[in-house]
Design an enzyme around this catalytic site. Structure first.
Site, PDB file in Angstrom:
ATOM      1  N   LYS A 200      41.844  36.071  38.597  1.00 58.06           N
ATOM      2  CA  LYS A 200      41.380  36.799  37.417  1.00 58.06           C
ATOM      3  C   LYS A 200      42.266  38.028  37.277  1.00 58.06           C
ATOM      4  O   LYS A 200      42.521  38.724  38.261  1.00 58.06           O
ATOM      5  CB  LYS A 200      39.929  37.252  37.597  1.00 58.06           C
ATOM      6  CG  LYS A 200      39.364  37.987  36.381  1.00 58.06           C
ATOM      7  CD  LYS A 200      37.964  38.522  36.680  1.00 58.06           C
ATOM      8  CE  LYS A 200      37.309  39.057  35.417  1.00 58.06           C
ATOM      9  NZ  LYS A 200      36.069  39.811  35.727  1.00 58.06           N
ATOM     10  N   HIS A 219      28.208  44.747  41.165  1.00 61.91           N
ATOM     11  CA  HIS A 219      27.980  43.323  41.425  1.00 61.91           C
ATOM     12  C   HIS A 219      28.509  42.966  42.813  1.00 61.91           C
ATOM     13  O   HIS A 219      29.266  43.719  43.414  1.00 61.91           O
ATOM     14  CB  HIS A 219      28.710  42.461  40.376  1.00 61.91           C
ATOM     15  CG  HIS A 219      30.198  42.533  40.498  1.00 61.91           C
ATOM     16  ND1 HIS A 219      30.922  43.650  40.123  1.00 61.91           N
ATOM     17  CD2 HIS A 219      31.102  41.642  40.991  1.00 61.91           C
ATOM     18  CE1 HIS A 219      32.201  43.437  40.366  1.00 61.91           C
ATOM     19  NE2 HIS A 219      32.346  42.244  40.903  1.00 61.91           N
ATOM     20  N   ASP A 221      30.546  39.565  44.589  1.00 59.48           N
ATOM     21  CA  ASP A 221      31.303  38.399  44.127  1.00 59.48           C
ATOM     22  C   ASP A 221      30.591  37.119  44.550  1.00 59.48           C
ATOM     23  O   ASP A 221      30.047  37.033  45.651  1.00 59.48           O
ATOM     24  CB  ASP A 221      32.726  38.431  44.704  1.00 59.48           C
ATOM     25  CG  ASP A 221      33.551  39.584  44.129  1.00 59.48           C
ATOM     26  OD1 ASP A 221      33.140  40.168  43.107  1.00 59.48           O
ATOM     27  OD2 ASP A 221      34.621  39.897  44.698  1.00 59.48           O
ATOM     28  N   HIS A 275      30.047  46.338  44.605  1.00 57.98           N
ATOM     29  CA  HIS A 275      31.146  47.189  44.138  1.00 57.98           C
ATOM     30  C   HIS A 275      31.176  47.219  42.612  1.00 57.98           C
ATOM     31  O   HIS A 275      30.508  46.425  41.945  1.00 57.98           O
ATOM     32  CB  HIS A 275      32.486  46.684  44.714  1.00 57.98           C
ATOM     33  CG  HIS A 275      32.794  45.252  44.377  1.00 57.98           C
ATOM     34  ND1 HIS A 275      32.146  44.203  44.992  1.00 57.98           N
ATOM     35  CD2 HIS A 275      33.655  44.689  43.500  1.00 57.98           C
ATOM     36  CE1 HIS A 275      32.599  43.056  44.495  1.00 57.98           C
ATOM     37  NE2 HIS A 275      33.514  43.325  43.582  1.00 57.98           N
TER      38      HIS A 275
END
Length: 333
Positions: A200, A219, A221, A275
């Site tokens: 990404k 969030h 991962d 993070h």
């Protein structure tokens, strides 16, 4: 033309930003960041000849932080510089040229150029555009979403993918041994040779009110492990004891995040890291995370060897695609 892009909004935002980008006070970085403090997440020297030391450092960081930085890894700095130049070149193309790679609205996959990813509470938006595409294995690659400009884009991404394998294998082996498993067992339970590398590129345009907006909301991962390279604009923050800190930028380091699937496979021994990303008033921040993902129909659950009467499974075993669907749609797992 499709959705509105943050890059366009940024160009027309002089002193204020649209309401949709203004975070609740509980999230605003101006209020919630511990200012003047930089979080010294563990830095691990991959070239240290003392393998036991490296192993225990990785295990410790994965248990107590969920995040660490690797220095003196085997990825040449030229390969990283080329990856960054290629991605920057893409985001500096005209809007029309970028839209050629837009994610189709009916797509089941993440791949393509786009803006909003997950449903956000109260319709809030993140100050970021992105490009997603897989870079490994060859059978999973869809070149339709690989920019043809800059001309060296493909070569830069293929070279970077090739250099990642050693880093990936060493991470999985260390994390596996740290759980008391055989060196190969954790990667096998995460997809083995079918593990997919999803790249990404995040592009966070300059923002007139970096105190109010977020590039990416807090969030963890979803994947197994994330290997991230940022540009030199500070922005990554991690949560520690309920407060937000800037994570120190180290040139040419790889930032490693433990993702949800490793937390699940380890039955909670390793922790995925909470993070978020802040934005900058003058400069565009960019980052290149590679998410190491199990194939979509691959089932992931606590490793059988880590579960017994005293240690019952803390997580369900489910197909990775089902996990992703629940997480993106905010459905309890």
């Amino acid at each position: 033309m499709g959705a509105e892009r943050v890059q366009d909004i940024a160009k027309s935002s002089k002193e204020t930003i649209p309401d949709a980008f203004i975070r609740l006070e509980t999230e605003q970085p101006g209020i919630t960041t511990v200012h003047g403090a930089v979080l010294e997440v563990p830095t691990i020297d991959y070239s240290d000849p003392d393998e036991e030391k490296v192993l225990s450092a990785i295990e410790d960081a994965a248990r107590n932080w969920g995040m660490f930085q690797i220095v003196n890894h085997e990825i040449p700095s030229e390969a990283i510089a080329k990856l960054l130049a290629a991605g920057k070149g893409f985001f500096e193309l005209s809007q029309e040229e970028k839209e050629v790679y837009a994610k189709p609205s009916d797509s089941k996959s993440m791949e393509g150029y786009g803006t909003a990813l997950q449903k956000e509470v109260e319709g809030k938006k993140a100050w970021v555009d992105h490009l997603f595409h897989k870079i490994w294995p060859p059978s999973a690659i869809n070149y339709r979403f690989w920019p043809e400009n800059p001309a060296f884009y493909r070569e830069a991404n293929e070279e970077y993918a090739k250099h990642l394998h050693g880093v990936v294998d060493k991470l999985f082996k260390s994390l596996s041994l740290g759980l008391g498993l055989e060196g190969h067992e954790l990667k096998e339970a995460a997809g083995g040779d079918n593990l997919e590398y999803l790249l990404k590129i995040n592009y966070y345009p300059p923002c007139p009110r970096p105190d109010l907006a977020l590039g990416v909301v807090a969030h963890t991962d979803m994947c197994t492990i994330t290997i991230l390279v940022p540009n030199d604009v500070q922005g990554l923050q991690a949560s520690r004891d309920g407060r937000w800190y800037d994570v120190k930028y180290i040139p040419n380091a790889l930032v490693i995040h433990i993702g949800d699937q490793i937390e699940i496979l380890s039955n909670g021994k390793y922790k995925s890291v909470l993070h978020r990303t802040t934005v900058n008033k003058e400069k565009a921040r960019m980052s290149w995370p590679v998410f190491l993902e199990p194939p979509s129909d691959f089932e992931v659950g606590p490793h059988p060897k880590l579960v017994n009467k005293e240690n019952p499974p803390k997580f369900k075993t489910k197909k990775y695609s089902d996990y992703v669907y629940c997480k993106l749609n905010k459905i309890p797992q």
